[in-house]
Scaffold this active site. Structure first.
Site, mmCIF file in Angstrom:
data_model
loop_
_atom_site.group_PDB
_atom_site.id
_atom_site.type_symbol
_atom_site.label_atom_id
_atom_site.label_comp_id
_atom_site.label_asym_id
_atom_site.label_seq_id
_atom_site.Cartn_x
_atom_site.Cartn_y
_atom_site.Cartn_z
ATOM 1 N N SER A 1 0.844 -1.197 0.000
ATOM 2 C CA SER A 1 0.000 0.000 0.000
ATOM 3 C C SER A 1 0.878 1.246 0.000
ATOM 4 C CB SER A 1 -0.897 0.023 1.241
ATOM 5 O OG SER A 1 -0.132 0.295 2.410
ATOM 6 N N ASP A 2 0.339 2.332 -0.514
ATOM 7 C CA ASP A 2 0.964 3.612 -0.219
ATOM 8 C C ASP A 2 0.797 3.841 1.281
ATOM 9 O OD1 ASP A 2 2.194 6.072 -0.440
ATOM 10 O OD2 ASP A 2 1.042 6.687 -2.192
ATOM 11 N N TRP A 3 1.592 4.750 1.821
ATOM 12 C CA TRP A 3 1.642 4.899 3.277
ATOM 13 C C TRP A 3 0.283 5.358 3.817
ATOM 14 C CZ3 TRP A 3 5.258 2.465 1.526
ATOM 15 C CH2 TRP A 3 6.432 2.148 2.217
ATOM 16 N N PHE A 4 -0.289 4.532 4.681
ATOM 17 C CA PHE A 4 -1.638 4.727 5.249
ATOM 18 C C PHE A 4 -2.724 4.586 4.179
ATOM 19 C CE2 PHE A 4 1.328 7.331 7.750
ATOM 20 C CZ PHE A 4 1.169 6.782 9.015
ATOM 21 N N GLY A 5 -2.401 3.920 3.067
ATOM 22 C CA GLY A 5 -3.336 3.822 1.951
ATOM 23 C C GLY A 5 -4.170 2.561 1.928
#
Length: 827
Positions: free
Chosen positions: A221-225
C-alpha cells in the site's frame, strides 16, 4: 528454502510479514531466521529514515519530468544503478520508485515526479530505470497503481476511467515494468478506481496484474493507503505500510479464523514477501545498520549530464549559446537565480549533499566574475521563506515543554518532519519540542513570520505570541493535507538587532484522514515590492544580457496539492515583461514541474526549460547557456497555449478537479498530443519539441517489410549532423490507424531513437513496431485488436513536425489478448 520456512510458520508469523514494523522496515521472524528489510524513498534520491527534510545527506538526482525530457533510456538506466548504490548506503533493500502516472491535466502537484503524458515514453524510461535499480540487487517499486493523476482529495477520490482508456493510456507503463523489467514490487495508489480503493481492487491487483501480466512480486500500500482487512488481502495487497499493523495483525488472524480470509491466501502473500527477501539477498547478507552519506564524483558527473540532457530549449532568437569572452556585463535576475530549486516537494524530498544555484554556476563558469550583477526582483514562494541558521531544539516527555529536556540538538533549518524522534524514550504521540534561535534582520521594516504545522504550535518573537498554530487549528493542504494552512504574523524589526524567536510544538492525535504526521515549518521574510522590481529592471538595463531565472519551486510543485492555474506565481510575469523592455537580450530560464502559459513569449529572445534537475542545477544550466554542451531535452508533455486547451479542463468539475468524490476521465484516450492533434487544438509547444545548437538532415526511411508479421517491422532513418557543433536529434515514430469502430487518435507514439552526433557524422535511428503497436483495446472482445487495412507510419521530429508519412499495408487483423498472446488471426 522459502517453502521450508513457510511450512514452519504459524499463521500469526505469516500474518506478521504482511504489515510493516514501523515507517520503513518490515517485520522479522527471528525464530526462523527471517530478517527484516528496509525501504526508502524515492524517485530522485535515496533518503535516510529519520526525516523527510533532514537527516543523513543523500545524492539529489533530477526529478521524473526532467528524466522524461531526456528521451534517453540508457542514461536513465545509469541513474537507476546509481540510486541503487545510494539505497545501499542507507541500509535499504527496496527503493520506492519509479513514479509512472500520466501527465493528464498539467496541474497535478506530482506532475514533476512523473515522466510523460505518453505511456510509451513513460514505459521505456521506467523499464530502463527499474533495470538499473534491480541490476544492483535493490528492488524497485513502481507506483502509483493506478489512476493517481491528481492530488485533490487524493485519500478518497474515485478516478472513474473506462477500461479502454486504462488499457491504452494509464496501465501500459505498469504492464511493461512487469513484463520486460520483472519489477519486484508495485505500490497501490491512495485513490479509488471506479469506486473501489485500489488497495482492495481485485480486478486491478489480481486479475490484471497477477493473472494477465504474470506479476509474481509484492503489492504494497501507499503509506496509510490501506483501509480494510479482508478486502485488501483478498484483493491481492500483500504488505500494509507503514507499521505497526493497523488493519492486519490480530485483525487478519481473526478474519482467517472467522472464514473471511482463506489461510491459503495469507500463505501466498507471505510467500511473496519471503521471495522478495530472497531476491534482494536479505537471507545472505546483513544491510548496514548505520546510514551513510556517499557523495561520489561519478554521481555528480551523471547528474550534471542528465541536467543538460533534459534541458529543453523552447525558443532561441540567435542569442544562445552565449559567448563567455564577449560579454562584459551579465545580469542574473529572478527568484530562482540565487536559490537552488533542485527538487519538487513531498515524499520525493531528500536532504541533498549540496546544491548549486544558477548564480553560483554562472560565476564558476566565467573567469571574470565581476561582470555579473544580481537582483531578485520578486518572490514566488507559496510559504514564507524557511528560517535558516542555528536552531537549538529541546525535546521533552509529555506536552507543554515542561521539566528538563530529554534530548537537545542543534540544526540549521526551521523545518521538521519526524519519522523517528532522536530518542527512543520519546513517545511520538506524547512529546513536545521547543526550538529557539536568533534572527538578525539585514534591513529595517515590516517582516512576516509564517508557520505551518501538522500538530499544534506557537511562534514567539521576543516573548510575544506572533503566530498561533494552536488555538483554532484546522486542517489545510500542507504536509499531505495533515497540516494547517500557513499562519502568518507581522512584526516591525530593526536592522542589525537580534530578536529571540521561539517555537513550541506538540503533536495532535487527529490531524488528517487516517494519516497522523508530526511536522512543523516556520520562517521569516521581508516582503519585496515595487522598489525591488525597479532595481531588477535597472540591473538588466545596464547589462549586455539579462538572464531571468523564474518558475516555481517545491512548495508549488508538491505532493498533497494541485496547482491553482498554469501561470507563473507572484509578479514574475510582470518582472519578465519589464526586464525584457529594458534589455532586448533577455533570456528566460524556467523551472517548473510542468507546462506554463507564456503571454510574454514574444518579448524575450530565448526560453529554456530546465525543470528540477538535481544538486548540479547551476553547473548544468551554465554548461548549456555557454555552449559547453548542447540542450539535449525534448518536451515529454505538451505545453498548451492556455490552461483551457488541456483536454481535462472542460469547465465541468466532474472532469477536473472532481465532484462529489469522483473525477471522470471523460477525455478518454485523448490525452496530451492525442487531444491536440485529433481536436485541432494548436499547442504553444508540441510534444517532443526542443531546439539545439546545430542542424541535421534526414534521409528517407527504410522499412524491413511493408507487411506486419508476428515479428514486427523495423524502420530505419539516417540522420546527419550538418552543423559545426556536436548535438543530438530525436526521431519519433507514430502510427495512424485506418477507421475502426471506435475513435482513435490521429497518431500515437510507438517508437523513438535519440542520436548524438559529431559535426559531419551520420547515424541511423532504428525503431521497431510490433502487432500490438497497431492495436486498440476492444472492450467487448476483451482484447487488443488491430483491424485490417493500411496503417500510416509517421516519422517526425515532434508531434507537429512530421518529416515522412509511409503507408503500411496490413492485410490481416490481429486480435491479441491482454496477456499479449495472439488468440486468433483472421483475414
Amino acid at each position: 528454502m522459502i517453502d521450508s520456512i513457510l511450512d514452519q510458520m504459524t499463521l500469526e508469523e505469516q500474518v506478521s510479514l504482511l504489515s510493516g514494523a514501523d515507517f520503513w522496515t518490515t517485520v522479522p521472524v527471528e525464530r526462523l531466521g527471517v530478517p527484516k528489510i528496509k525501504v526508502t524513498d524515492g524517485p530522485n534520491g535515496a533518503r535516510g529514515a529519520g526525516s523527510l527534510v533532514a537527516g543523513v545527506k543523500a545524492t539529489c538526482f533530477p526529478v521524473g519530468i526532467a528524466l522524461g525530457a531526456t528521451w534517453n533510456p540508457e542514461l536513465v538506466g545509469q541513474m537507476g544503478a546509481a540510486l541503487a548504490r545510494q539505497a545501499k548506503s542507507k541500509g535499504a533493500a527496496v527503493l520506492l520508485a519509479p513514479t509512472v502516472n500520466i501527465h493528464r491535466s498539467g496541474l497535478n502537484g506530482r506532475n514533476f515526479e512523473c515522466y510523460s503524458e505518453d505511456p510509451m515514453l513513460t514505459a521505456e524510461l521506467a523499464v530502463a530505470y527499474i533495470d538499473g535499480v534491480q541490476g544492483e540487487g535493490i528492488a524497485a517499486t513502481i507506483k502509483h497503481f493506478a489512476g493517481n493523476e491528481s492530488e485533490i482529495e487524493r485519500q478518497t477520490m474515485s478516478s472513474d476511467i473506462d477500461e479502454r482508456t486504462l488499457r491504452e493510456i494509464y496501465l501500459p507503463p505498469f504492464e511493461q515494468a512487469v513484463r520486460r523489467a520483472s519489477v519486484m514490487a508495485v505500490m497501490s495508489s491512495y485513490n479509488r478506481l471506479n469506486g473501489t480503493y485500489t488497495s482492495e481492487h481485485y480486478w486491478l491487483l489480481t486479475k490484471v496484474l497477477r493473472q494477465e501480466w504474470g506479476f509474481d512480486g509484492i503489492v504494497m500500500s501507499d503509506w496509510f493507503g490501506s483501509h480494510s482487512t479482508a478486502e485488501t488481502i483478498n484483493a491481492g495487497l500483500d504488505l500494509e505500510m507503514p507499521g505497526p499493523a493497523r488493519d492486519r495483525g490480530e485483525k487478519l488472524v481473526a478474519a482467517v479464523r472467522e472464514g473471511k480470509v482463506e489461510a491459503a491466501t495469507v500463505k501466498a502473500a507471505a510467500r511473496r514477501m519471503l521471495l522478495l527477501l530472497e531476491r534482494v539477498g536479505a537471507f545472505e547478507k546483513t544491510p548496514a545498520l548505520t546510514e551513510r552519506a556517499i557523495d561520489l564524483p561519478e554521481d555528480r558527473a551523471l547528474i550534471r549530464r542528465l541536467g543538460a540532457e533534459g534541458a529543453v530549449l523552447l525558443k532561441n532568437d540567435s542569442i544562445l549559446p552565449l559567448a563567455k569572452t564577449s560579454l562584459d556585463r551579465i545580469a542574473v535576475i529572478g527568484p530562482n537565480a540565487a536559490t537552488a530549486r533542485v527538487m519538487g516537494g513531498g515524499s520525493a524530498q531528500i536532504a541533498a549533499h549540496y546544491t548549486v544555484s544558477p548564480l553560483e554556476g554562472i560565476r564558476a563558469a566565467l573567469a571574470n566574475a565581476n561582470s555579473i550583477s544580481h537582483a531578485v526582483g520578486c518572490r514566488h514562494n507559496r510559504l514564507i521563506d524557511v528560517f535558516k541558521g542555528k536552531i537549538t531544539v529541546e525535546y521533552f516527555k509529555g506536552r507543554g515543554c515542561k521539566g528538563h529536556p530529554l534530548h537537545v540538538e542543534t540544526v540549521e533549518k526551521g523545518e521538521f518532519f519526524w519519522f523517528e524522534l532522536p530518542s527512543g524514550d520519546l513517545d511520538p504521540a506524547h512529546f513536545s519540542a521547543r526550538m529557539t534561535m536568533q534572527f538578525v534582520p539585514e534591513e529595517s521594516g515590516d517582516h512576516v513570520f509564517g508557520m505551518t504545522n501538522a500538530g499544534l504550535a506557537r511562534l514567539f518573537v521576543d516573548g510575544a505570541l506572533t503566530v498561533d498554530g494552536h488555538d483554532g487549528w484546522t486542517r489545510g493542504e500542507n504536509y499531505f493535507g495533515t497540516a494547517n494552512a500557513e499562519q502568518r504574523g507581522a512584526a516591525r524589526l530593526e536592522a542589525g538587532k537580534a530578536y529571540a524567536v521561539t517555537v513550541e510544538y506538540e503533536p495532535s492525535t487527529a490531524n488528517g484522514e487516517g494519516i497522523n504526521l508530526i511536522a512543523v515549518r516556520f520562517g521569516v521574510e521581508k516582503p519585496l515590492g515595487e522598489a525591488d522590481i525597479a532595481a531588477a529592471v535597472e540591473t538588466a538595463r545596464n547589462a549586455d544580457v539579462a538572464l531571468l531565472f523564474v518558475g516555481r519551486d517545491g512548495e508549488w510543485d508538491a505532493e498533497g496539492l494541485d496547482l491553482p492555474d498554469m501561470r507563473l506565481p507572484g509578479r514574475q510575469e510582470e518582472l519578465i515583461e519589464r526586464v525584457a523592455a529594458a534589455n532586448a537580450n533577455t533570456v528566460v530560464v524556467l523551472q517548473t514541474g510542468g507546462p506554463v502559459e507564456m503571454p510574454w513569449l514574444g518579448k524575450v529572445r530565448a526560453v529554456m526549460q530546465v525543470w528540477y534537475p538535481g544538486q548540479e542545477l547551476g553547473n548544468a544550466v551554465a554548461d548549456v547557456l555557454f555552449g559547453d554542451v548542447e540542450p539535449g531535452g525534448r518536451l515529454p508533455q505538451t505545453f498548451p497555449k492556455a490552461l483551457a486547451d488541456n483536454s481535462a479542463i472542460t469547465g465541468d468539475a466532474a472532469v477536473y478537479p472532481g465532484k462529489d468524490g469522483h473525477v471522470h476521465y471523460e477525455e478518454g484516450v485523448f490525452v496530451g498530443y492525442r487531444h491536440h492533434d485529433t481536436r485541432a487544438v494548436e499547442p504553444l509547444f508540441p510534444f517532443g519539441f526542443g531546439l539545439g545548437y546545430t542542424r541535421f538532415s534526414w534521409g528517407e526511411p527504410k522499412l524491413s517489410s511493408y507487411e506486419m508479421g508476428p515479428d514486427g517491422v523495423t524502420v530505419s532513418v539516417d540522420v546527419t549532423n550538418i552543423g559545426d557543433r556536436a548535438g543530438s536529434e530525436l526521431v519519433q515514430l507514430y502510427i495512424s490507424s485506418p477507421k475502426t469502430k471506435v475513435e482513435r487518435p490521429d497518431k500515437e507514439l510507438r517508437a523513438f531513437a535519440k542520436l548524438s552526433l559529431q559535426p559531419g557524422e551520420t547515424g541511423t535511428a532504428v525503431m521497431k513496431i510490433r502487432p500490438r503497436d497497431l492495436a486498440y483495446f476492444d472492450v467487448e472482445g476483451g482484447a487488443f485488436r488491430a483491424e485490417p487495412g493500411n496503417y500510416q507510419l509517421i516519422v517526425a521530429a515532434n508531434a507537429a513536425d512530421i518529416r515522412f508519412i509511409i503507408d503500411q499495408p496490413s492485410p490481416s487483423a490481429y486480435v491479441l489478448s491482454p496477456s499479449h498472446q495472439a488468440t486468433s488471426l483472421i483475414g
